[in-house]
Design an enzyme around this catalytic site. Structure first.
Site, PDB file in Angstrom:
ATOM      1  CB  ALA A 196      -1.073  -0.149   1.261  1.00  0.00           C
ATOM      2  CD  GLU A 209      -2.018  -3.189  -6.658  1.00  0.00           C
ATOM      3  OE1 GLU A 209      -2.597  -1.974  -6.268  1.00  0.00           O
ATOM      4  OE2 GLU A 209      -0.655  -3.595  -6.427  1.00  0.00           O
TER       5      GLU A 209
END
Ligand code: DER
Length: 232
Positions: free
Chosen positions: A87, A107
């Site tokens: 992230a 994703e």
């Protein structure tokens, strides 16, 4: 060095805790996931595990393949036991900004098919509010024709600036694995990210946003002091 070590710490902790035999594992994109795939390959070899890997990008597919792991296609493996991904930033409610690597759409698709999403990150991503440390904005994937209208709509509704992501190794804008453009929206105030995510998602021409709201089940932060901090 400290950052790279922290990425490795987070990645190893996540793989060691979450990956079991006979699982289908979603593999994210970016640099932290590289450590996770290497650790996964070590464990598969040492423990003779049967693991199938679902990639979230051409980078992930290559990484899985180069580490001798088995790549499978999501259309035949809809039941993903755990997705492991990086992230760009994590807030105190585990909302994520993702897409710094431009792979946010696949994703998010893989994460949505997974029983759990485990994020691996170094300490630089550990924020209270989004935008504290990540200054490159929220990535938004748009069909190429729509980048102007969507940029306008976001700026008119929420302020800030939504800029077309230009390529570095090639002239012109970045093209995602899906053949789309990316906007990076640099926001200048805090919002209810759930509302923002839904509003932007409904704008015509938007494919996906890099706001992962209420999706992460656990985050592993590799810390500067060599410890790992988890946040559920
Ligand atoms: O693009 C993404 O969402 C990736 O997961 C990425 O941003 C994480 O990048 P890093 O692991 O290289 O920091």
């Amino acid at each position: 060095k400290a950052v790279e070590d922290a990425k490795k710490l987070a990645a190893y902790a996540a793989v060691d805790y979450h990956v079991k035999d006979n699982q289908t594992v979603g593999i994210g994109s970016g640099s932290t996931i590289i450590h996770a795939v290497k650790r996964l390959a070590e464990r598969v070899k040492a423990e003779n595990l049967n693991i199938l890997c679902v990639p979230t990008s051409s980078q992930a597919r290559q990484l899985i393949h180069d580490n001798g792991l088995t790549v499978v296609d999501i259309k035949r493996h809809l039941e993903i036991d755990v997705a492991i991904d990086g992230a760009d930033e994590v807030d105190s409610e585990l909302n994520l900004i993702k897409g710094g690597g431009g792979c946010l759409t696949r994703e998010k698709i893989v994460a949505s098919c997974a029983k759990s999403l485990v994020v691996v990150a170094d300490y630089r991503k550990d924020s209270h509010n989004l935008g504290e440390q990540w200054k490159k904005g929220i990535p938004i994937e748009v069909i190429p024709m729509a980048y102007g209208p969507v940029s306008n709509a976001i700026e008119n509704q929420f302020g800030g600036s939504a800029d077309l992501r230009m390529a570095v190794g090639k002239v012109g804008p970045v093209l995602t694995d899906n053949g789309n453009f990316l906007l990076d929206w640099r926001f200048d105030e805090l919002y209810d990210w759930n509302i923002v995510n839904m509003t932007i998602k409904l704008m015509p021409g938007v494919v996906e946003t890099g706001l992962f709201i209420d999706m992460a089940d656990r985050v592993y932060f590799g810390m500067e002091d060599g410890t790992v901090k988890t946040h559920d």
